[in-house]
Design a protein around this motif. Structure first.
Motif, short mmCIF file in Angstrom:
data_model
loop_
_atom_site.label_atom_id
_atom_site.label_comp_id
_atom_site.label_asym_id
_atom_site.label_seq_id
_atom_site.Cartn_x
_atom_site.Cartn_y
_atom_site.Cartn_z
N UNK A 67 0.83 -1.20 0.00
CA UNK A 67 0.00 0.00 0.00
C UNK A 67 0.87 1.26 0.00
N UNK A 68 2.00 1.21 0.69
CA UNK A 68 2.91 2.35 0.69
C UNK A 68 3.50 2.59 -0.69
N UNK A 69 3.83 1.50 -1.40
CA UNK A 69 4.34 1.65 -2.76
C UNK A 69 3.30 2.34 -3.64
N UNK A 70 2.06 1.95 -3.47
CA UNK A 70 0.99 2.55 -4.27
C UNK A 70 0.80 4.03 -3.91
N UNK A 71 0.99 4.34 -2.64
CA UNK A 71 0.89 5.74 -2.22
C UNK A 71 2.05 6.56 -2.78
N UNK A 106 -10.41 6.79 4.60
CA UNK A 106 -10.63 5.66 3.72
C UNK A 106 -9.59 5.65 2.61
N UNK A 107 -9.16 4.46 2.22
CA UNK A 107 -8.19 4.34 1.14
C UNK A 107 -8.92 4.37 -0.19
N UNK A 108 -8.55 5.29 -1.04
CA UNK A 108 -9.21 5.42 -2.34
C UNK A 108 -8.16 5.42 -3.45
N UNK A 109 -8.55 4.89 -4.60
CA UNK A 109 -7.67 4.89 -5.77
C UNK A 109 -7.81 6.23 -6.47
N UNK A 168 0.03 -4.00 -9.05
CA UNK A 168 -1.16 -3.79 -9.89
C UNK A 168 -2.34 -4.66 -9.44
N UNK A 169 -2.04 -5.86 -8.96
CA UNK A 169 -3.10 -6.72 -8.44
C UNK A 169 -3.74 -6.09 -7.20
N UNK A 224 -8.13 -3.00 -4.52
CA UNK A 224 -8.60 -1.84 -3.77
C UNK A 224 -9.60 -1.05 -4.59
N UNK A 225 -9.34 -0.92 -5.89
CA UNK A 225 -10.22 -0.14 -6.74
C UNK A 225 -11.56 -0.79 -6.99
N UNK A 226 -11.62 -2.12 -6.89
CA UNK A 226 -12.86 -2.84 -7.17
C UNK A 226 -13.82 -2.84 -5.99
N UNK A 227 -13.31 -2.62 -4.82
CA UNK A 227 -14.15 -2.67 -3.62
C UNK A 227 -14.58 -1.28 -3.19
N UNK A 228 -15.45 -1.26 -2.21
CA UNK A 228 -15.87 0.04 -1.65
C UNK A 228 -14.72 0.59 -0.81
N UNK A 229 -14.67 1.90 -0.66
CA UNK A 229 -13.60 2.50 0.14
C UNK A 229 -13.60 1.96 1.57
N UNK A 230 -12.45 1.52 2.03
CA UNK A 230 -12.29 0.99 3.37
C UNK A 230 -11.13 1.68 4.07
#
Length: 242
Positions: A56-60, A71-74, A86-87, A92-98
């Motif tokens: 998650x840090x890499x994505x941030x 909430x974590x959002x794309x 990417x997986x 994260x993008x497919x689910x609701x914000x959590x």
């Protein structure tokens, strides 16, 4: 810098996605967690949760996700070119914000094995399988030479330089320090440094101007999420064994 390919993983040599050695935070965390004999000294599921936080840090850091209203959002669904990231981004993008802590357990499954496979495939580590007392299977992951891998030494040096120095710290090093602190690995890595100095410098680094407000907020939230996950696991373990 070129591109390193390891067992189907593509490590892009760009600072937005990977470090100067082409390694992800997940790779560095695993190398730091395993001793020279190839044994996981951090334990599980602490390593699993730490790796989920590292993803998650890499994505941030790659500006793909942010924390909005806790909430974590794309914010950018564009692929990074690294399958492992990417997986997670797609999940994260497919689910609701959590909240970040809700994603840690979901993303942790199978991460240690995937990261270790990549490090073995790239020749940084080797896989040794045997049996203890000729009965219990054991798998260790030492380096091919038996000495500490050069990339691990570089990661250690980066962190120690940040802790003993007074200058600015780059975002990736700050993120790695945050991860090691969240899983309790800092107490093993920095034993030779004055405890109060490490604590004060960690606080100083967290408050420093080394990244955008959004990235800093994400790193703080990921650290908190990993701590919550590992603390909850420890509490359950104590309860079931007492």
């Amino acid at each position: 810098m070129g591109v390193i390919v390891a067992r189907g993983r593509r490590w892009c040599g760009t600072r937005s996605v990977a470090g100067m050695d082409g390694l992800l935070l997940t790779d560095e965390l695993v190398l730091l967690a395993y001793d020279d004999a190839g044994t996981n000294r951090l334990g599980r599921p602490h390593l699993d949760y730490g790796l989920a936080g590292a993803v998650l840090l890499e994505l941030a850091l790659a500006r793909r996700v942010e924390v909005v209203d806790k909430r974590l959002v794309v914010t950018d669904p564009a692929p990074t070119g690294v399958p492992l990231l990417d997986e997670a981004l797609a999940t994260v993008g497919a689910g609701r914000p959590r909240k970040p802590k809700d994603w840690i357990g979901k993303l942790a499954k199978g991460l240690p094995d995937r990261v270790l496979d990549g490090l073995v495939g790239s020749g940084v580590l080797r896989r040794d399988s045997d049996r203890v007392l000729l009965v219990f299977p054991r798998t260790r992951y030492p380096s091919p030479t038996g000495a500490e891998p050069a990339v691990e030494t570089a990661a250690r040096r980066r962190m120690v330089d940040a802790l003993v120095g007074d200058g600015p710290v780059d975002a990736r090093t700050a993120a790695l320090l945050t991860l090691t602190r969240a899983v309790g690995l800092d107490r093993k890595l920095f034993r030779e440094l004055p405890k109060e100095r490490v604590k004060a410098r960690m606080t100083e680094i967290a408050a420093g101007d080394w990244a955008s407000a959004a990235v800093k907020k994400a790193i703080e939230e990921m650290q908190a999420a990993v701590i919550v996950a590992t603390t909850a696991t420890a509490a359950i373990s104590v309860t079931t064994t007492s």
